[in-house]
Design an enzyme around this catalytic site. Structure first.
Site, PDB file in Angstrom:
ATOM      1  CG  HIS A  63      -2.154  -0.845   1.029  1.00 35.74           C
ATOM      2  ND1 HIS A  63      -2.891  -1.338   2.073  1.00 35.74           N
ATOM      3  CD2 HIS A  63      -2.783  -1.278  -0.102  1.00 35.74           C
ATOM      4  CE1 HIS A  63      -3.917  -2.037   1.612  1.00 35.74           C
ATOM      5  NE2 HIS A  63      -3.863  -2.026   0.299  1.00 35.74           N
ATOM      6  CG  ASP A  65      -0.260   3.986   3.973  1.00 40.72           C
ATOM      7  OD1 ASP A  65      -0.377   3.027   3.193  1.00 40.72           O
ATOM      8  OD2 ASP A  65      -0.787   4.002   5.105  1.00 40.72           O
ATOM      9  CG  ASP A 196      -1.394  -1.218   7.316  1.00 37.34           C
ATOM     10  OD1 ASP A 196      -0.670  -0.658   8.160  1.00 37.34           O
ATOM     11  OD2 ASP A 196      -1.913  -0.619   6.363  1.00 37.34           O
ATOM     12  CG  HIS A 254      -0.566   2.624  10.358  1.00 40.55           C
ATOM     13  ND1 HIS A 254      -1.896   2.329  10.186  1.00 40.55           N
ATOM     14  CD2 HIS A 254      -0.024   2.646   9.123  1.00 40.55           C
ATOM     15  CE1 HIS A 254      -2.160   2.171   8.893  1.00 40.55           C
ATOM     16  NE2 HIS A 254      -1.031   2.368   8.227  1.00 40.55           N
TER      17      HIS A 254
END
Length: 303
Positions: A63, A65, A196, A254
């Site tokens: 992803h 980011d 994540d 995050h």
């Protein structure tokens, strides 16, 4: 030197005070850069750390980011004249994206692409475990082998001095005296990076007994439904992860831009630590440019 340099703490969207992801682990002569999002190169300048110290780059997933800062970091390393090999670790399903990002960087770096597609060791002391996210994702764990610390008083009592000390360390025994007789266990330090993910066995394995755990804390406990929808952790889930694993220090990061005050998230994580029956886990809500030293080694019983 062993320390974690926080280069960015924002999820998805940067804010006025939080850059996209970026974490540099300085581990003796190694420099492990995790998930360099946009602006990582500039954040390194603000933090006073050199790109030339990077030896490995570890991407949890592809992803943006977590990886859009990669071309800039690689280009900076070329500009700074880095000649040592740099290993780039990433999930093998992201091969096309990684090669596209690398193609944007200035050529000239000895970059070695090392994808992985399953749990296990990927380098000496470095392992990965699968996480539970919307695309293939892996967390990382770095573990130093345990060793032994010599005790001067025991060496003296055994009459071992000078070159014989080195010989004992190499061979493990001199006559009737063994290395265990004159030393105590010295636990290796460990670091885990869990980004994540929803709750999963891979996160548990990475966090198990670790000294320093970096874990995402995208959502407040009040927004657990969003965390479940997007497969992220809440602050309380991150706290429970650390406490159940007996982690020494938990670094939360995050953060969603919906939380300008992340002290609330830290409080939820601390409450979860206590609620999980733990009290020894320290909780830190990371800020950009923080420098967090590795905790002191845990004590081992004499043997």
């Amino acid at each position: 030197m062993r320390e974690l340099v926080i280069l960015g703490t924002a999820s998805q969207v940067p804010t006025r005070t939080r850059n996209h992801n970026g974490y540099l682990l300085r581990w003796d002569g190694e420099g492990l850069l995790f998930d360099p999002g946009e602006g990582t190169q500039r954040q390194m300048t603000h933090a006073g750390v050199s790109a030339s110290g990077i030896t490995r780059i570890c991407l949890t997933h592809l992803h943006g980011d977590h990886c859009f800062g990669l071309p800039g970091v690689l280009s900076r390393m070329v500009l700074d004249g880095v000649t040592h090999p740099v290993h780039l670790h990433y999930p093998d399903s992201g091969e096309e994206t990684v090669r596209a990002l690398v193609s944007l960087a200035t050529p000239g770096l000895d970059l070695r692409l090392t994808p992985h597609g399953a749990a296990g060791s990927i380098a000496e002391g470095l392992e990965v475990q699968p996480l539970r996210h919307r695309i293939e994702a892996y967390g990382y764990r770095l573990t130093e082998p345990s060793s032994r610390t010599l005790l001067p008083e025991r060496l003296a009592a055994a009459g071992i001095t000078g070159p014989d000390v080195g010989r004992l360390q190499r061979e493990g025994r001199i006559g009737d005296i063994t290395l265990r007789d004159v030393s105590v266990a010295r636990p290796g330090q460990s670091f885990a990076f869990v980004m994540d993910t929803a709750e999963c066995e891979g996160a548990d394995a990475l966090a198990d007994g670790v000294d320093l755990l970096v874990a995402e804390s995208t959502f407040s406990d009040d927004d657990a439904a969003l965390a479940d929808q997007y497969l992220h952790l809440t602050a309380g889930q991150a706290g429970a992860l650390a406490s159940n694993a007996n982690a020494g220090t938990l670094v939360l990061t995050h953060f969603s831009s919906r939380y300008p005050d992340v002290d609330v998230l830290a409080a939820q994580a601390r409450a979860a630590v206590v609620g999980s029956g733990g009290s020894g886990t320290q909780v830190i809500a990371a800020n950009d440019l923080d420098r967090i030293p590795l905790p002191k080694r845990r004590r081992a019983a004499a043997s």
